[in-house]
Design a protein around this motif. Structure first.
Motif, PDB file in Angstrom:
ATOM      1  N   SER A   1       0.825  -1.206   0.000  1.00  0.00           N
ATOM      2  CA  SER A   1       0.000   0.000   0.000  1.00  0.00           C
ATOM      3  C   SER A   1       0.854   1.247   0.000  1.00  0.00           C
ATOM      4  CB  SER A   1      -0.925   0.000   1.222  1.00  0.00           C
ATOM      5  OG  SER A   1      -0.173  -0.053   2.425  1.00  0.00           O
ATOM      6  N   SER A   2       1.940   1.261   0.809  1.00  0.00           N
ATOM      7  CA  SER A   2       2.792   2.445   0.841  1.00  0.00           C
ATOM      8  C   SER A   2       3.523   2.618  -0.470  1.00  0.00           C
ATOM      9  CB  SER A   2       3.785   2.341   2.000  1.00  0.00           C
ATOM     10  OG  SER A   2       4.707   1.293   1.801  1.00  0.00           O
ATOM     11  N   ALA A   3       3.862   1.503  -1.124  1.00  0.00           N
ATOM     12  CA  ALA A   3       4.535   1.606  -2.419  1.00  0.00           C
ATOM     13  C   ALA A   3       3.617   2.235  -3.448  1.00  0.00           C
ATOM     14  CB  ALA A   3       4.979   0.215  -2.880  1.00  0.00           C
ATOM     15  N   ASN A   4       2.324   1.813  -3.460  1.00  0.00           N
ATOM     16  CA  ASN A   4       1.387   2.399  -4.415  1.00  0.00           C
ATOM     17  C   ASN A   4       1.183   3.883  -4.157  1.00  0.00           C
ATOM     18  OD1 ASN A   4       1.014  -0.054  -5.668  1.00  0.00           O
ATOM     19  ND2 ASN A   4      -0.760  -0.631  -4.415  1.00  0.00           N
ATOM     20  N   ALA A   5       1.094   4.259  -2.861  1.00  0.00           N
ATOM     21  CA  ALA A   5       0.935   5.669  -2.517  1.00  0.00           C
ATOM     22  C   ALA A   5       2.155   6.469  -2.967  1.00  0.00           C
ATOM     23  CB  ALA A   5       0.729   5.812  -1.010  1.00  0.00           C
ATOM     24  N   GLY A   6       3.338   5.853  -2.801  1.00  0.00           N
ATOM     25  CA  GLY A   6       4.559   6.529  -3.222  1.00  0.00           C
ATOM     26  C   GLY A   6       4.577   6.766  -4.719  1.00  0.00           C
ATOM     27  N   ASN A   7       4.135   5.774  -5.495  1.00  0.00           N
ATOM     28  CA  ASN A   7       4.106   5.928  -6.943  1.00  0.00           C
ATOM     29  C   ASN A   7       3.158   7.034  -7.369  1.00  0.00           C
ATOM     30  OD1 ASN A   7       5.978   4.048  -7.936  1.00  0.00           O
ATOM     31  ND2 ASN A   7       4.574   2.355  -7.562  1.00  0.00           N
ATOM     32  N   THR A   8       1.988   7.124  -6.706  1.00  0.00           N
ATOM     33  CA  THR A   8       1.028   8.169  -7.043  1.00  0.00           C
ATOM     34  C   THR A   8       1.616   9.554  -6.795  1.00  0.00           C
ATOM     35  OG1 THR A   8      -0.826   6.718  -6.469  1.00  0.00           O
ATOM     36  CG2 THR A   8      -1.260   9.073  -6.529  1.00  0.00           C
ATOM     37  N   LEU A   9       2.254   9.729  -5.640  1.00  0.00           N
ATOM     38  CA  LEU A   9       2.861  11.012  -5.319  1.00  0.00           C
ATOM     39  C   LEU A   9       4.011  11.325  -6.269  1.00  0.00           C
ATOM     40  CD1 LEU A   9       3.197  13.479  -3.541  1.00  0.00           C
ATOM     41  CD2 LEU A   9       4.496  12.090  -1.922  1.00  0.00           C
ATOM     42  N   ALA A  10       4.811  10.313  -6.587  1.00  0.00           N
ATOM     43  CA  ALA A  10       5.941  10.521  -7.482  1.00  0.00           C
ATOM     44  C   ALA A  10       5.475  10.964  -8.869  1.00  0.00           C
ATOM     45  CB  ALA A  10       6.767   9.242  -7.591  1.00  0.00           C
ATOM     46  N   ASN A  11       4.358  10.400  -9.338  1.00  0.00           N
ATOM     47  CA  ASN A  11       3.837  10.799 -10.647  1.00  0.00           C
ATOM     48  C   ASN A  11       3.424  12.264 -10.661  1.00  0.00           C
ATOM     49  OD1 ASN A  11       4.210   8.229 -11.678  1.00  0.00           O
ATOM     50  ND2 ASN A  11       2.138   7.551 -11.172  1.00  0.00           N
ATOM     51  N   VAL A  12       2.782  12.707  -9.568  1.00  0.00           N
ATOM     52  CA  VAL A  12       2.372  14.110  -9.475  1.00  0.00           C
ATOM     53  C   VAL A  12       3.597  15.022  -9.475  1.00  0.00           C
ATOM     54  CG1 VAL A  12       1.273  15.833  -8.001  1.00  0.00           C
ATOM     55  CG2 VAL A  12       0.214  13.593  -8.286  1.00  0.00           C
ATOM     56  N   LEU A  13       4.566  14.697  -8.623  1.00  0.00           N
ATOM     57  CA  LEU A  13       5.767  15.525  -8.528  1.00  0.00           C
ATOM     58  C   LEU A  13       6.557  15.504  -9.826  1.00  0.00           C
ATOM     59  CD1 LEU A  13       7.070  14.658  -4.936  1.00  0.00           C
ATOM     60  CD2 LEU A  13       5.863  16.700  -5.670  1.00  0.00           C
ATOM     61  N   GLY A  14       6.694  14.318 -10.409  1.00  0.00           N
ATOM     62  CA  GLY A  14       7.463  14.211 -11.645  1.00  0.00           C
ATOM     63  C   GLY A  14       6.902  15.079 -12.748  1.00  0.00           C
ATOM     64  N   SER A  15       5.575  15.099 -12.885  1.00  0.00           N
ATOM     65  CA  SER A  15       4.936  15.895 -13.923  1.00  0.00           C
ATOM     66  C   SER A  15       5.072  17.386 -13.654  1.00  0.00           C
ATOM     67  CB  SER A  15       3.453  15.513 -14.008  1.00  0.00           C
ATOM     68  OG  SER A  15       2.764  16.354 -14.932  1.00  0.00           O
ATOM     69  N   ASP A  16       4.752  17.811 -12.426  1.00  0.00           N
ATOM     70  CA  ASP A  16       4.766  19.240 -12.101  1.00  0.00           C
ATOM     71  C   ASP A  16       6.185  19.807 -12.077  1.00  0.00           C
ATOM     72  OD1 ASP A  16       2.073  19.148 -11.944  1.00  0.00           O
ATOM     73  OD2 ASP A  16       1.930  19.363  -9.780  1.00  0.00           O
TER      74      ASP A  16
END
Length: 305
Positions: free
Chosen positions: A139-154
């Protein structure tokens, strides 16, 4: 270990491709180019108990993920090679958790082992590094990926826009630096604002560090040290951007348009204002995402009036 001609040729060749590899972060140290590990061993095991039954049957009870230690090897090259190696040695001696980001991983680690070889009179220091990882869940890995995608794009978009305006302003105005320095009413010369050490350059540096921390992570949400570092870098970006917006706004109001150079200065400052507003929104959105991951219910925007 002796320094062979082949090793030296490989080192020199790698030095010419400094921008071709993604950076690695360990604590406050950013490894780029040839410093990026030649090898990174990643893995682990699923802990389990196997109950063997009569007749050959078996029952398997899984007990959870046991991430293995990270094994890295690489080299430092140049006049600061030994100093860079010693910086990691000091982290090992302190024995405290440090942020680590590389190869799809961003988490808090402990330096279990670090050794380096002093070669070529200190111009080359090969190193071996072993890092202990914290426990992680799916679960923490999936949450990390979601946050990373947001940061990576912005953050990626923000860096691209900043690089564009810095390049455009530099190409259009630095050629007339002698005239720009004497433009009437200019609070701060535009060259100082976008040049090395200027406000926009500091924003770019901080966003680059943010990008290095966040790209391709797998357990960002569970690493408080990494999140704190991200929050700090976004705060630095926000402060630098607010400074650039304030100065460029004052320049636009005060510059007396008397020549082509002064008109170019107004146009350049206006470009900083436009891009600053766009990048500020991206920084604030990234900052809010990091704050949410940290469990903050209220957070001051990184860029505000």
């Amino acid at each position: 270990m002796g320094l062979t001609l082949s090793a030296l040729e490989n080192a020199i060749g790698s030095a010419g491709r400094l921008g071709a590899t993604a950076p690695v972060m360990l604590g406050e140290l950013v490894l780029t180019g040839i410093e990026v590990p030649d090898r990174l061993q990643v893995g682990g095991r699923q802990m389990m108990v196997v109950h063997r039954l009569p007749g050959g049957g078996r029952v398997v009870d899984t007990l959870g993920n046991d991430p293995g230690r990270l094994e890295l090897t690489g080299k430092f090259l140049g006049p600061n090679a030994q100093a860079r190696a010693q910086a990691i040695e000091k982290m090992r001696v302190r024995g405290t958790p440090v942020a680590f980001s590389a190869a799809g991983i961003a988490l808090q680690v402990w330096i279990v082992r670090f050794v380096y070889s002093y070669e070529a009179k200190g111009a080359l220091c090969s190193y071996e590094l072993t890092l202990e990882r914290p426990a992680e869940s799916v679960s923490s890995a999936n949450a990390g990926n979601t946050l990373a995608n947001v940061l990576g794009s912005d953050v990626g978009s923000g860096l691209a826009q900043l690089s564009g305006v810095i390049s455009d302003v530099s190409d259009g105005l630095f050629v007339e630096s002698g005239q720009l320095a004497s433009i009437v009413g200019q609070v701060m010369p535009l060259g100082t604002l976008v040049g090395a050490g200027g406000s926009l350059a500091k924003v770019s540096d901080a966003l680059t560090t943010t990008s290095a921390l966040s790209q391709g992570v797998t357990n960002l949400a569970g690493a408080s040290t990494v999140l704190d570092n991200l929050s700090r870098q976004l705060s630095i970006s926000g402060q630098g951007l607010m400074s650039a917006l304030q100065v460029s706004g004052q320049n636009i109001e005060n510059i007396q348009v008397e020549s082509a150079s002064s008109l170019s200065a107004v146009v350049g400052n206006a470009a900083v204002q436009s891009v600053g507003a766009d990048v500020g929104g991206l920084i604030n959105r990234s900052n809010a995402s990091v704050g949410q991951a940290l469990g903050l219910t209220a957070q001051t925007p990184a860029v505000h009036s």
